[in-house]
Design an enzyme around this catalytic site. Sequence first.
Site, PDB file in Angstrom:
ATOM      1  N   CYS A   1      -3.205  13.951  -7.721  1.00  0.00           N
ATOM      2  CA  CYS A   1      -3.670  13.006  -8.751  1.00  0.00           C
ATOM      3  C   CYS A   1      -4.516  13.711  -9.818  1.00  0.00           C
ATOM      4  CB  CYS A   1      -4.408  11.820  -8.126  1.00  0.00           C
ATOM      5  SG  CYS A   1      -4.540  10.448  -9.292  1.00  0.00           S
TER       6      CYS A   1
ATOM      7  N   HIS B   1      -0.078   9.967  -4.057  1.00  0.00           N
ATOM      8  CA  HIS B   1      -1.196  10.095  -3.109  1.00  0.00           C
ATOM      9  C   HIS B   1      -0.722  10.258  -1.667  1.00  0.00           C
ATOM     10  CE1 HIS B   1      -4.689   9.451  -5.704  1.00  0.00           C
ATOM     11  NE2 HIS B   1      -3.872   8.716  -6.448  1.00  0.00           N
TER      12      HIS B   1
ATOM     13  N   GLU C   1      -2.208  11.634   0.636  1.00  0.00           N
ATOM     14  CA  GLU C   1      -3.347  11.477   1.562  1.00  0.00           C
ATOM     15  C   GLU C   1      -3.542  10.025   1.977  1.00  0.00           C
ATOM     16  OE1 GLU C   1      -3.653  11.489  -1.599  1.00  0.00           O
ATOM     17  OE2 GLU C   1      -5.390  10.319  -2.260  1.00  0.00           O
TER      18      GLU C   1
END
Length: 232
Positions: free
Chosen positions: A106, A209, A211
């Site tokens: 990001c 994303h 994560e």
Amino acid sequence: MKPIIGVMPLWDEERNSIWMIPGYMDAIIRAGGVPVILPLCKDETILEQLVETCDGFLFTGGQDVSPVLYDEKALEGVITCEIRDMMEGSILRKAIDQDKPVLGICRGIQFINIFLGGTLYQDIPSEHPSDVEHHQHPPYDVPIHEVEIVRGSPLEACINKDHLMVNSYHHQAIKKVAQGLNVMAVSADGLVEAVCMPEHKFLWAVQWHPELSYKVDSDSQKIFNVFVEAAI
Ligand code: MN
């Protein structure tokens, strides 16, 4: 010994506090690495020692990169964090010089692109409007838009797909790709969603994303796996 991955700290202006999204740490652990949250710091002596100590670096999400770094005035709604810009510039320079693996997520893809001489859309809704939803609502582990994976790219080799559904939570994106970076994925509205630096041992960055989705999406975890493997 497992590779030590230095993780860029998140900064909460309101609470005057550094913090972390656990997924960054957990996905590195699952990939076989030892994640360490770095201090928010611009002291060159300390940063030098941290780069010596760590085997790889994760450039996390967070505030917008200062538009001053690409010779633009900040549009309204652009929120920056000067100390992260300074710290990350110093670490990225050293990591590239020492050929240590880097993964950007990001803000990470945006910062790396700016640092290497590219530019950004400061605000997608006003500068690159489209029907593609890049700023989804929770839950964030649900994919929201598709990206086309560039044929022959390392990302294609990693996940063995030519299209991928990803989550999306960003209001900025790469406009001009920096020299030295290759595009690895593009959204249907033409935004660059993943890049790599072929000259470097391992430098990848994604706009989505992983994560937040690694627990339910094996392709997200694979990105952390190849990153940590490169740091061994
Ligand atoms: Mn997106």
